[in-house]
Enzyme design. Structure first.
Site, PDB file in Angstrom:
ATOM      1  N   HIS A 117       0.986  -1.051  -0.108  1.00 29.31           N
ATOM      2  CA  HIS A 117       0.108  -0.121   0.060  1.00 29.31           C
ATOM      3  C   HIS A 117       0.821   1.213  -0.007  1.00 29.31           C
ATOM      4  O   HIS A 117       2.088   1.177   0.581  1.00 29.31           O
ATOM      5  CB  HIS A 117      -0.821  -0.176   1.223  1.00 29.31           C
ATOM      6  CG  HIS A 117      -1.908   0.968   1.415  1.00 29.31           C
ATOM      7  ND1 HIS A 117      -1.752   2.410   1.668  1.00 29.31           N
ATOM      8  CD2 HIS A 117      -3.378   0.830   1.176  1.00 29.31           C
ATOM      9  CE1 HIS A 117      -3.065   2.751   1.910  1.00 29.31           C
ATOM     10  NE2 HIS A 117      -3.880   2.023   1.472  1.00 29.31           N
ATOM     11  N   ASP A 194       3.315  -4.352   7.789  1.00 27.75           N
ATOM     12  CA  ASP A 194       1.932  -3.688   7.938  1.00 27.75           C
ATOM     13  C   ASP A 194       0.936  -4.673   8.048  1.00 27.75           C
ATOM     14  O   ASP A 194       0.764  -5.529   7.137  1.00 27.75           O
ATOM     15  CB  ASP A 194       2.014  -3.086   6.427  1.00 27.75           C
ATOM     16  CG  ASP A 194       0.772  -2.351   6.259  1.00 27.75           C
ATOM     17  OD1 ASP A 194      -0.433  -2.755   6.874  1.00 27.75           O
ATOM     18  OD2 ASP A 194       0.591  -1.713   5.305  1.00 27.75           O
ATOM     19  N   GLN A 197      -4.469  -5.373   6.806  1.00 33.28           N
ATOM     20  CA  GLN A 197      -5.320  -6.096   6.290  1.00 33.28           C
ATOM     21  C   GLN A 197      -5.249  -7.519   6.865  1.00 33.28           C
ATOM     22  O   GLN A 197      -6.124  -8.349   6.339  1.00 33.28           O
ATOM     23  CB  GLN A 197      -5.158  -6.418   4.683  1.00 33.28           C
ATOM     24  CG  GLN A 197      -5.501  -5.008   3.878  1.00 33.28           C
ATOM     25  CD  GLN A 197      -6.730  -4.464   3.944  1.00 33.28           C
ATOM     26  OE1 GLN A 197      -7.726  -5.346   4.196  1.00 33.28           O
ATOM     27  NE2 GLN A 197      -7.062  -3.305   3.683  1.00 33.28           N
ATOM     28  N   LYS A 220     -10.391  -1.156  10.679  1.00 35.86           N
ATOM     29  CA  LYS A 220     -10.474  -2.275   9.785  1.00 35.86           C
ATOM     30  C   LYS A 220     -10.744  -3.582  10.475  1.00 35.86           C
ATOM     31  O   LYS A 220     -10.893  -4.674  10.031  1.00 35.86           O
ATOM     32  CB  LYS A 220      -9.209  -2.311   8.990  1.00 35.86           C
ATOM     33  CG  LYS A 220      -8.836  -1.387   7.916  1.00 35.86           C
ATOM     34  CD  LYS A 220      -7.724  -1.520   7.242  1.00 35.86           C
ATOM     35  CE  LYS A 220      -7.346  -0.362   6.305  1.00 35.86           C
ATOM     36  NZ  LYS A 220      -7.978   0.115   5.155  1.00 35.86           N
ATOM     37  N   CYS A 358      -4.723   2.657  -3.701  1.00 39.44           N
ATOM     38  CA  CYS A 358      -3.576   2.848  -3.153  1.00 39.44           C
ATOM     39  C   CYS A 358      -2.244   1.906  -3.307  1.00 39.44           C
ATOM     40  O   CYS A 358      -1.602   1.847  -2.397  1.00 39.44           O
ATOM     41  CB  CYS A 358      -3.772   3.160  -1.631  1.00 39.44           C
ATOM     42  SG  CYS A 358      -4.926   4.425  -1.339  1.00 39.44           S
TER      43      CYS A 358
HETATM   44  N1  PLP Z   1      -1.889  -0.819   4.733  1.00 41.87           N
HETATM   45  C1  PLP Z   1      -2.642  -1.541   3.977  1.00 41.87           C
HETATM   46  C2  PLP Z   1      -2.247  -2.803   3.520  1.00 41.87           C
HETATM   47  C3  PLP Z   1      -3.911  -0.923   3.738  1.00 41.87           C
HETATM   48  O1  PLP Z   1      -5.011  -1.874   3.250  1.00 41.87           O
HETATM   49  C4  PLP Z   1      -4.229   0.518   4.385  1.00 41.87           C
HETATM   50  C5  PLP Z   1      -5.651   0.760   4.112  1.00 41.87           C
HETATM   51  O2  PLP Z   1      -6.435   0.346   3.140  1.00 41.87           O
HETATM   52  C6  PLP Z   1      -3.318   1.051   4.964  1.00 41.87           C
HETATM   53  C7  PLP Z   1      -2.101   0.396   5.050  1.00 41.87           C
HETATM   54  C8  PLP Z   1      -3.598   2.330   5.609  1.00 41.87           C
HETATM   55  O3  PLP Z   1      -4.549   2.247   6.596  1.00 41.87           O
HETATM   56  P1  PLP Z   1      -4.853   3.442   7.203  1.00 41.87           P
HETATM   57  O4  PLP Z   1      -5.657   4.340   6.119  1.00 41.87           O
HETATM   58  O5  PLP Z   1      -6.111   2.917   8.137  1.00 41.87           O
HETATM   59  O6  PLP Z   1      -4.164   4.149   7.871  1.00 41.87           O
END
Ligand code: PLP
Length: 400
Positions: A117, A194, A197, A220, A358
Site C-alpha cells: 500500500h 503492515d 489487512q 479495519k 492505493c
Molecule cells: N496498509 C494497508 C495494507 C492498507 O490496506 C491500508 C488501508 O487500506 C493502509 C496500510 C492504511 O491504513 P489507514 O488508512 O487506516 O492508515
C-alpha cells in the site's frame, strides 16, 4: 453470522437492501462499539494521565486497561511496547521517520515489496530522501505471490530494515512473513509488518512471529476510525528518537534541554483519542467472543463461494490467485473500465471499491489502471454474493 449486531447493515441503498463489500477499506461497527463511544462521552470523558480528579483517573484506568487488552490480543511482551496512533499510516510514518533518523545513512537500503500500500512506500521514500538511503523492492509473480528467490540477494549488508505487508489489500495474498522475518534476522536486519489487512482475519502473535514492528488500524477491525496501533520491540523504541514533541512525551522541559518520558508515552505526544481507544478495546473483546477461528472459517467459506461464482462469469479476470488468501477478490470485466462496472454495481445496491486501491505499483505490474474489489467480512452472506454476481452480469450486458 452475527449480522444483527451491525445496525448500519439494516438500511436500503438505491431502493435495495445494502450489500456492503468494502470491508477492506473499513469494516462496519457493532452496536457494542457504538455504545462504548457514547458511554465514554456520557460518563467519564476527561483528559488522561494528568489529572488527580475522579473522572481523569477513571479515564486513565480505562485507557491503560485498553492498552493491556491490545497487548494480550497481539501477545506483545509488555504494554510499554504498544503505542497508540491514528492508524496504520501514522504508525508506519512514525517508524520510518524515527527509525530513519536514528539508523539510516547514505547508501543504506530499505526493502519493501511490490505489492505494498502507498502507506508502506511513501514514508520510506521520505526517509530515504532525508538520509540518502535507497528503496529496494521484492517483486511478485502474476498470481500475486512474493518471489522470495530474490530475497537472499536483496537482503545484504546495506539493508537496514524490511517493511512488508502481512496481507495485500489489493490481491488478498497472505505473505509468508515468518520466512521473511527469519531470513532477515539471520542477517540481523529488523522487520516491520503492515498488518492493516491481516488483523481482523488472522490471529497475530508478535512474539511467535518475532517481528520487530507490527502496525494496524482499528477501523479495519470493527473499531472506530482514527485509532491504530504501532507495536515495536523495546530494544528499538528505546533507541529511536521521539516522532512528535508536546505534552505527555516529556520528562522535564527547560529552554536549554528537554528529556523524554519512558515508553510508551515517549511516542504519544498530545491528548490521545481516549474514546476511540476504548472502542478498540470493545472491538477486540467482541472479536474474541466470536472467536478468530470461527471468523476465519466463515470468511474462507465466503471467499470460496465468491471465487467460484465470479470465476464462472465469462470475461471476468481475478487478480490475486494465491492459495493463501484472505476474503477479498479484485477483478476486471473484459476491457470495460473498472469505474463504469463499479458504478452499475453500486446502482444495484452493492458497495464495492474501484480504482488502484492505493497500490499503483500493483496496477503497473498488470498494466491496468484499476480493479473492482469486493471484500468480505463474517457478517456477509452467500445471498449477497449472488446479488454481486447478478450485478456484474447486468453491468456486462449494459456495457457490452
Ligand atoms: N496498509 C494497508 C495494507 C492498507 O490496506 C491500508 C488501508 O487500506 C493502509 C496500510 C492504511 O491504513 P489507514 O488508512 O487506516 O492508515
Amino acid at each position: 453470522m452475527n449480522r444483527s449486531d451491525f445496525p448500519i447493515l439494516e438500511q436500503s441503498v438505491n431502493g435495495k437492501p445494502l450489500v456492503y463489500f468494502d470491508n477492506a477499506a473499513t469494516t462496519q461497527k457493532p452496536q457494542v462499539v457504538i455504545d462504548t463511544l457514547t458511554d465514554y462521552y456520557r460518563t467519564i470523558n476527561s483528559n488522561i494521565h494528568r489529572g488527580v480528579h475522579y473522572l481523569s483517573q477513571k479515564a486513565t484506568e480505562a485507557f491503560e486497561e485498553a492498552r493491556r487488552t491490545v497487548q494480550a490480543f497481539i501477545n506483545a511482551p509488555t504494554p510499554q511496547e504498544v503505542i497508540f496512533t491514528r492508524g496504520t499510516t501514522e504508525s508506519i510514518n512514525l517508524i520510518a521517520s524515527s527509525f530513519g533518523k536514528r539508523f539510516l545513512q547514505a547508501d543504506d537500503e530499505v526493502l519493501v515489496s511490490e505489492m505494498e500500500h502507498h502507506a508502506n512506500i511513501v514514508p520510506w521514500q521520505l526517509a530515504c530522501e532525508q538520509s540518502g538511503a535507497h528503496l529496494r523492492v521484492i517483486p511478485f509473480n502474476d498470481a500475486g505471490e512474493l518471489e522470495l528467490d530474490h530475497l537472499d540477494n536483496l537482503l545484504n549488508e546495506r539493508t537496514r530494515i524490511v517493511a512488508v505487508s502481512h496481507v495485500s489489500n489489493t490481491l488478498g495474498t497472505i505473505n509468508p512473513i515468518r520466512e521473511i522475518i527469519q531470513k532477515a534476522h539471520a542477517k540481523k536486519i529488523p522487520v516491520m509488518i503492515d498488518g492493516a489487512q491481516a488483523i481482523s482475519h488472522i490471529p497475530v502473535d508478535v512474539q511467535e512471529l518475532d517481528c520487530d514492528f507490527y502496525c494496524f488500524s482499528g477501523h479495519k477491525m470493527y473499531a472506530p476510525m482514527g485509532i491504530g496501533v504501532m507495536f515495536g520491540k523495546a530494544q528499538w523504541l528505546n533507541e529511536m528518537p521521539p516522532y512528535q514533541g508536546g505534552g505527555e512525551m516529556i520528562q522535564r522541559v527547560t529552554f536549554e534541554k528537554t528529556t523524554y518520558n519512558e515508553l510508551p508515552f515517549k511516542f504519544e505526544a498530545g491528548t490521545p483519542a481516549v474514546g476511540d481507544v476504548l472502542g478498540l478495546k470493545t472491538a477486540i473483546d467482541y472479536i474474541q467472543q466470536l472467536g478468530m477461528a470461527r471468523i476465519a472459517e466463515r470468511e474462507q467459506a465466503l471467499l470460496n463461494y465468491a471465487t467460484e461464482k465470479l470465476s464462472a462469469i465469462s470475461g471476468l479476470r481475478i487478480y490475486g490467485t494465491s492459495a493463501e488468501k484472505t476474503s477479498l477478490i479484485s477483478f476486471n470485466l473484459n476491457n470495460i473500465h473498472h469505474f463504469d462496472v463499479g458504478f452499475i454495481i453500486d446502482k444495484m445496491g452493492v458497495a464495492v471499491r474501484t480504482g488502484h486501491h492505493c497500490t499503483q505499483p500493483v496496477m503497473d505490474h498488470y498494466h491496468i489502471p484499476g480493479t473492482i474489489r469486493a471484500s468480505f467480512a463474517f457478517y456477509n452472506t452467500e445471498a449477497e454474493i449472488d446479488q454481486l454476481a447478478a450485478a456484474i452480469e447486468k453491468a456486462k450486458q449494459m456495457l457490452g
